[in-house]
Design an enzyme around this catalytic site. Structure first.
Site, PDB file in Angstrom:
ATOM      1  N   ASP A 226     -13.927  -1.509  -6.134  1.00  0.00           N
ATOM      2  CA  ASP A 226     -14.996  -0.705  -6.730  1.00  0.00           C
ATOM      3  C   ASP A 226     -15.868  -1.626  -7.593  1.00  0.00           C
ATOM      4  O   ASP A 226     -15.636  -2.842  -7.634  1.00  0.00           O
ATOM      5  CB  ASP A 226     -14.377   0.437  -7.569  1.00  0.00           C
ATOM      6  CG  ASP A 226     -15.256   1.684  -7.572  1.00  0.00           C
ATOM      7  OD1 ASP A 226     -16.490   1.534  -7.699  1.00  0.00           O
ATOM      8  OD2 ASP A 226     -14.730   2.802  -7.457  1.00  0.00           O
TER       9      ASP A 226
ATOM     10  N   GLY B 205       8.367  -2.488   5.537  1.00  0.00           N
ATOM     11  CA  GLY B 205       8.399  -1.028   5.457  1.00  0.00           C
ATOM     12  C   GLY B 205       9.160  -0.429   6.614  1.00  0.00           C
ATOM     13  O   GLY B 205      10.390  -0.279   6.581  1.00  0.00           O
ATOM     14  N   ARG B 206       8.436  -0.108   7.676  1.00  0.00           N
ATOM     15  CA  ARG B 206       9.031   0.625   8.796  1.00  0.00           C
ATOM     16  C   ARG B 206      10.290   0.007   9.407  1.00  0.00           C
ATOM     17  O   ARG B 206      11.194   0.757   9.791  1.00  0.00           O
ATOM     18  CB  ARG B 206       7.960   0.859   9.875  1.00  0.00           C
ATOM     19  CG  ARG B 206       6.986   1.944   9.480  1.00  0.00           C
ATOM     20  CD  ARG B 206       5.730   1.937  10.329  1.00  0.00           C
ATOM     21  NE  ARG B 206       4.877   0.797  10.014  1.00  0.00           N
ATOM     22  CZ  ARG B 206       3.681   0.594  10.542  1.00  0.00           C
ATOM     23  NH1 ARG B 206       3.201   1.450  11.415  1.00  0.00           N
ATOM     24  NH2 ARG B 206       2.955  -0.454  10.200  1.00  0.00           N
TER      25      ARG B 206
ATOM     26  N   LYS C  54      -4.714  -1.181  -3.550  1.00  0.00           N
ATOM     27  CA  LYS C  54      -5.832  -1.859  -2.863  1.00  0.00           C
ATOM     28  C   LYS C  54      -7.176  -1.398  -3.432  1.00  0.00           C
ATOM     29  O   LYS C  54      -8.048  -0.879  -2.727  1.00  0.00           O
ATOM     30  CB  LYS C  54      -5.778  -1.634  -1.360  1.00  0.00           C
ATOM     31  CG  LYS C  54      -4.543  -2.235  -0.708  1.00  0.00           C
ATOM     32  CD  LYS C  54      -4.663  -2.261   0.801  1.00  0.00           C
ATOM     33  CE  LYS C  54      -3.434  -2.846   1.453  1.00  0.00           C
ATOM     34  NZ  LYS C  54      -2.244  -1.971   1.376  1.00  0.00           N
TER      35      LYS C  54
ATOM     36  N   THR D 175      -3.538  -6.985   7.653  1.00  0.00           N
ATOM     37  CA  THR D 175      -2.821  -7.484   8.824  1.00  0.00           C
ATOM     38  C   THR D 175      -2.997  -6.584  10.053  1.00  0.00           C
ATOM     39  O   THR D 175      -2.575  -6.936  11.140  1.00  0.00           O
ATOM     40  CB  THR D 175      -1.314  -7.638   8.503  1.00  0.00           C
ATOM     41  OG1 THR D 175      -0.906  -6.519   7.730  1.00  0.00           O
ATOM     42  CG2 THR D 175      -1.045  -8.898   7.734  1.00  0.00           C
TER      43      THR D 175
ATOM     44  N   GLN E 133       0.425  -3.078  13.359  1.00  0.00           N
ATOM     45  CA  GLN E 133       0.247  -4.413  12.807  1.00  0.00           C
ATOM     46  C   GLN E 133      -0.101  -5.368  13.948  1.00  0.00           C
ATOM     47  O   GLN E 133       0.606  -5.428  14.950  1.00  0.00           O
ATOM     48  CB  GLN E 133       1.524  -4.895  12.106  1.00  0.00           C
ATOM     49  CG  GLN E 133       1.943  -4.025  10.927  1.00  0.00           C
ATOM     50  CD  GLN E 133       1.118  -4.315   9.684  1.00  0.00           C
ATOM     51  OE1 GLN E 133       0.014  -4.845   9.770  1.00  0.00           O
ATOM     52  NE2 GLN E 133       1.639  -3.954   8.528  1.00  0.00           N
TER      53      GLN E 133
ATOM     54  N   ASP F  84       0.608  -0.811  -4.857  1.00  0.00           N
ATOM     55  CA  ASP F  84      -0.321  -1.270  -3.811  1.00  0.00           C
ATOM     56  C   ASP F  84      -1.448  -0.252  -3.641  1.00  0.00           C
ATOM     57  O   ASP F  84      -1.461   0.531  -2.695  1.00  0.00           O
ATOM     58  CB  ASP F  84       0.474  -1.453  -2.506  1.00  0.00           C
ATOM     59  CG  ASP F  84      -0.340  -2.115  -1.419  1.00  0.00           C
ATOM     60  OD1 ASP F  84      -1.399  -2.698  -1.726  1.00  0.00           O
ATOM     61  OD2 ASP F  84       0.086  -2.050  -0.251  1.00  0.00           O
TER      62      ASP F  84
ATOM     63  N   LYS G 153       7.614  -1.352  -3.351  1.00  0.00           N
ATOM     64  CA  LYS G 153       6.158  -1.196  -3.243  1.00  0.00           C
ATOM     65  C   LYS G 153       5.800   0.286  -3.122  1.00  0.00           C
ATOM     66  O   LYS G 153       6.233   0.979  -2.207  1.00  0.00           O
ATOM     67  CB  LYS G 153       5.628  -1.963  -2.039  1.00  0.00           C
ATOM     68  CG  LYS G 153       4.106  -1.992  -1.981  1.00  0.00           C
ATOM     69  CD  LYS G 153       3.613  -2.909  -0.903  1.00  0.00           C
ATOM     70  CE  LYS G 153       3.487  -2.245   0.436  1.00  0.00           C
ATOM     71  NZ  LYS G 153       2.399  -1.270   0.552  1.00  0.00           N
TER      72      LYS G 153
HETATM   73  O1  C5P Z   1       5.712  -0.628   7.842  1.00  0.00           O
HETATM   74  P1  C5P Z   1       5.242  -2.023   7.640  1.00  0.00           P
HETATM   75  O2  C5P Z   1       6.374  -3.031   7.524  1.00  0.00           O
HETATM   76  O3  C5P Z   1       4.195  -2.442   8.620  1.00  0.00           O
HETATM   77  O4  C5P Z   1       4.600  -1.989   6.172  1.00  0.00           O
HETATM   78  C1  C5P Z   1       3.381  -2.448   5.880  1.00  0.00           C
HETATM   79  C2  C5P Z   1       3.103  -2.182   4.447  1.00  0.00           C
HETATM   80  O5  C5P Z   1       2.341  -3.254   3.959  1.00  0.00           O
HETATM   81  C3  C5P Z   1       2.285  -0.920   4.231  1.00  0.00           C
HETATM   82  O6  C5P Z   1       2.710  -0.340   3.015  1.00  0.00           O
HETATM   83  C4  C5P Z   1       0.873  -1.413   4.116  1.00  0.00           C
HETATM   84  O7  C5P Z   1       0.086  -0.633   3.279  1.00  0.00           O
HETATM   85  C5  C5P Z   1       1.085  -2.793   3.515  1.00  0.00           C
HETATM   86  N1  C5P Z   1       0.031  -3.783   3.768  1.00  0.00           N
HETATM   87  C6  C5P Z   1      -0.313  -4.231   5.021  1.00  0.00           C
HETATM   88  N2  C5P Z   1      -1.307  -5.160   5.208  1.00  0.00           N
HETATM   89  C7  C5P Z   1      -1.935  -5.665   4.158  1.00  0.00           C
HETATM   90  C8  C5P Z   1      -1.585  -5.223   2.879  1.00  0.00           C
HETATM   91  C9  C5P Z   1      -0.581  -4.300   2.726  1.00  0.00           C
HETATM   92  O8  C5P Z   1       0.275  -3.801   6.009  1.00  0.00           O
HETATM   93  N3  C5P Z   1      -2.833  -6.628   4.343  1.00  0.00           N
END
Ligand code: C5P
Length: 240
Positions: A74, A219-220, A71, A127, A199, A69, A39
């Site tokens: 517009d 991600g993290r 998002k 989220t 989150q 991603d 992503k």
């Molecule tokens: O680091 P983490 O596991 O929280 O990664 C979250 C990833 O998911 C980020 O890249 C964030 O932009 C994406 N994301 C999110 N919530 C959403 C859509 C995408 O956290 N509703």
């Protein structure tokens, strides 16, 4: 639920939330096996540009699928032109996100412009939001619950033709029950129930898959781990 590490790996989109090329190179070069889906989000595209980000990831992991991603949100005409431009790039994009709050006309235009070359993915409620944060930010909205609002957004986008959605895994079971044909991508995944960062609504990978998630965004928990390769191994074997 029985699942092998191979097919669990295929259900993970690793987020490349880096702002420098060197960080992406250091992270992806060490990672084995390579993720099926990568992503690319606002952090990387804002710093190096969309084309550079695509070129970089394509060079490092040519077999991986790209989840862009951005998002987008517009007016329909602008979205139509942007999606058309993205579908015409030489890099194949598998998923592209738009905010469902852009409305049915915007989503229809996006679907038409994509000419089925990429999957239009509608983001429901981020989220990082919670019932409390929405009530605090928008006190005039009195009758709000996240599940009901997510469901309304999916219904609207589904009627516009969208089949892929981003939602919290907390809403996955309900949404899959209401809309059996949709595919769900769920961020807010934590390998253990510990630190949630920003989150608000999180689940473990096993919980999210059981709830009906088709693709987990992570991600993290991996890229910020002390040993990303070790965490990646643990993750892809965690259902064995
Ligand atoms: O680091 P983490 O596991 O929280 O990664 C979250 C990833 O998911 C980020 O890249 C964030 O932009 C994406 N994301 C999110 N919530 C959403 C859509 C995408 O956290 N509703």
């Amino acid at each position: 639920m029985q699942s092998t590490s191979k097919n669990l790996k295929d259900k993970i989109a690793l987020a490349l939330d880096f702002s420098r090329e060197e960080e992406v190179i250091a992270f992806l070069s060490q990672l084995n096996p390579k993720p099926k889906v990568l992503k690319i989000g606002l952090e990387l595209t804002s710093s190096v540009g969309i084309l550079c980000a695509l070129e970089l990831v394509n060079q490092l992991c040519p077999e991986s699928e790209i989840f862009l991603d951005l998002k987008l949100h517009d007016i329909p005409n602008t979205i139509s032109k942007s999606v058309e431009a993205l579908s015409n790039l030489k890099y194949k994009i598998k998923f592209l996100t738009l905010h469902s709050l852009g409305g049915s006309k915007m989503l229809e235009e996006a679907l038409n412009a994509s000419k089925n070359s990429l999957n239009i993915v509608a983001v429901t409620v981020l989220t990082s939001h919670s019932n409390e944060s929405i009530q605090k930010d928008f006190p005039r909205i009195t009758d709000f619950t996240l599940p009901a609002f997510s469901s309304d957004l999916v219904r609207m986008a589904y009627q516009a033709g969208v089949r892929w959605f981003v939602s919290s895994a907390n809403e996955a079971r309900m949404l899959k029950k209401q809309f059996s044909e949709i595919k769900l991508i769920t961020p807010g995944i934590r390998l253990k129930k510990i630190d949630n960062d920003d989150q608000s609504r999180v689940m473990t990978p096993v919980e999210a898959l059981k709830a009906g998630s088709d693709l987990l965004v992570i991600g993290r928990p991996i890229y910020k781990a002390e040993n990303p390769q070790l965490e990646w191994n643990n993750l892809i074997h965690s259902l064995n």
